[in-house]
Write a protein that holds these residues in place. Structure first.
Motif, short mmCIF file in Angstrom:
data_model
loop_
_atom_site.label_atom_id
_atom_site.label_comp_id
_atom_site.label_asym_id
_atom_site.label_seq_id
_atom_site.Cartn_x
_atom_site.Cartn_y
_atom_site.Cartn_z
N TRP A 274 0.45 -0.92 -0.07
CA TRP A 274 -0.34 0.01 -0.10
C TRP A 274 1.21 1.24 0.11
N GLU A 300 -13.55 2.20 -0.54
CA GLU A 300 -14.09 1.20 0.56
C GLU A 300 -12.97 2.28 1.10
N MET A 301 -11.93 1.52 1.29
CA MET A 301 -11.18 1.63 2.31
C MET A 301 -11.17 2.51 2.86
N ARG A 304 -13.62 4.65 4.25
CA ARG A 304 -13.44 4.84 5.75
C ARG A 304 -13.15 5.39 6.85
N VAL A 305 -11.38 5.12 5.89
CA VAL A 305 -10.63 6.45 7.05
C VAL A 305 -10.44 7.78 7.01
N GLY A 307 -13.97 9.09 6.56
CA GLY A 307 -14.93 9.35 7.20
C GLY A 307 -15.41 10.69 7.36
N ARG A 343 -5.43 6.25 12.14
CA ARG A 343 -6.93 5.26 10.77
C ARG A 343 -6.51 3.93 9.52
N PHE A 344 -5.17 4.57 8.71
CA PHE A 344 -5.24 3.98 7.77
C PHE A 344 -4.77 2.18 8.58
N LYS A 346 -4.53 0.74 11.99
CA LYS A 346 -6.44 -0.48 12.09
C LYS A 346 -6.80 -0.38 11.08
N GLU A 347 -7.35 -0.19 10.10
CA GLU A 347 -7.55 -0.53 8.04
C GLU A 347 -7.30 -1.27 7.97
N LEU A 348 -5.22 -1.38 8.13
CA LEU A 348 -5.25 -2.38 7.00
C LEU A 348 -4.66 -3.40 8.37
N ASP A 349 -5.14 -2.93 9.95
CA ASP A 349 -4.88 -4.56 10.31
C ASP A 349 -3.56 -4.50 10.92
#
Length: 370
Positions: A274, A300-301, A304-305, A307, A343-344, A346-349
């Motif tokens: 990424w 979509e990712m 969400r980041v 928001g 946020r990135f 968290k979103e990408l685990d």
């Protein structure tokens, strides 16, 4: 045989008219019907139009002029700044009318191309007489009340849809129009990561013999301004790696489209999946994302980041967004960047961690002293 298969790939599908799916009805016929009562047709797109939107507007204008004998206008919402895009406009003599200079009159019809209403990606007012929307983005807009819309997120480029319309209507495609459509498709599907379908490949096969190859070469290899290299240097020096993610910050983005140029370059780094770039332009933080992973749903990712902080959207492996900054202080910018970074991750685990510089600080200092 290649031409026949290319045409076949382009001429399949169904149309949406007044929100209803109608199998077997040609989309191009329905599109033209939606404009039959107009006196003039204006084509608009998203802010800072790219080759896909520019080529699509030019191709549709050619279709309307030939089939309906109506005057047309193609527009720009904001500036066109990327070197290749500017070269496309100049070499193909695209006359772009700034949207802020338009005053709607009775009989005007507007077609939104490569974008959708109320997505935050355009600046036209609600008074625009919108009659049709043609797009391939996954970021859904408000299509209520629009007579015609053709939204196909599974297709790689809006220019592919326009090429299909021209084929359906059996209209000759001049070399100028073919060049614009071909380059528009190229920029969407022929880079990395590649997001193309048989329909896109068929359009490329159909358009290539018709396009002006010398102009294509000049557009693809447009000369770059000094600011391009300054921006890239700043991005390299500010880039941090978090596991398989690289984030680059450019606090003074020369042009909004350069954030995309940074991630187009960074996603090629062999140690990441990424790439994210955030750059400040005027009073906005421009975001651009790329991933090498298939099925990642980058648009979509990023939604969400971001928001409620701003607007975002895109494709499977490419996305962009924008956050309006409340003030231009360094502390305020640092807070937004830190919030986005968390946020990135968290979103990408990815576990919260201290980033590793792409270019070590010691190397930067040594270069400065050299």
């Amino acid at each position: 045989m290649a031409r026949r298969s290319a045409d076949a790939a382009l001429l399949n599908g169904k149309v949406h008219l007044n929100g209803k799916s109608t199998p077997g009805v040609r989309r191009s016929d329905r599109f033209l019907t939606s404009l039959a009562k107009a006196k003039q047709v204006t084509f608009i797109s998203h802010v800072h139009p790219d080759p896909d939107s520019l080529g699509s507007m030019l191709g549709l204008a050619h279709l309307v002029e030939r089939k309906l004998q109506l005057p047309t206008r193609i527009t720009r919402d904001g500036i066109v700044s990327r070197a290749e895009n500017k070269a496309m406009v100049e070499l193909l003599n695209l006359e772009l009318l700034p949207v802020e200079k338009i005053h709607w009159k009775a009989g005007d019809a507007v077609v939104m191309v490569d974008s959708q209403p109320n997505t935050g990606r355009h600046s036209i007012g609600k008074d625009a007489p919108l009659k049709a929307v043609i797009d391939h983005h996954e970021t859904g807009g408000d299509l209520k009340g629009i007579p015609f819309h053709d939204i196909r997120p599974h297709i790689g480029a809006t220019c592919t849809l326009v090429t299909k319309y021209l084929l359906e209507q059996e209209i000759d495609v001049p070399d100028r129009v073919a060049t614009a459509l071909l380059y528009g498709i190229e920029t969407e599907v022929c880079g990395f990561p590649r997001e193309a379908t048989p329909c896109d490949d068929g359009a490329l096969q159909f358009l290539y013999p018709l396009a002006e190859k010398n102009l294509l070469a000049q557009i693809r290899n447009a000369r770059l301004p000094h600011s391009h290299f300054e921006c890239l240097l700043q991005a390299l020096q500010s880039s941090f790696i978090y596991d398989r993610l690289i984030i680059s910050w450019v606090n003074d983005l020369p042009q909004p489209e350069q954030a995309a140029e940074v991630v187009d370059f960074m996603v090629r780094f062999e140690k990441v999946d990424w790439a994210v770039c955030g750059g400040v332009w005027e009073n906005k933080l421009i975001l651009s994302v790329r991933t090498s992973l298939h099925g990642a749903q980058a648009g979509e990712m990023l939604q969400r980041v971001v928001g409620r902080m701003g607007k975002a959207g895109g494709h499977d492996r490419r996305a962009g967004g924008c956050i309006r900054l409340r003030n231009d202080s360094e502390n305020a910018l640092d807070e937004v960047q830190a919030r986005l970074r968390k946020r990135f991750l968290k979103e990408l685990d990815i576990d919260e961690q201290r980033g590793q510089r792409l270019v070590p600080l010691r190397a930067m200092l040594e270069n400065l002293q050299a």
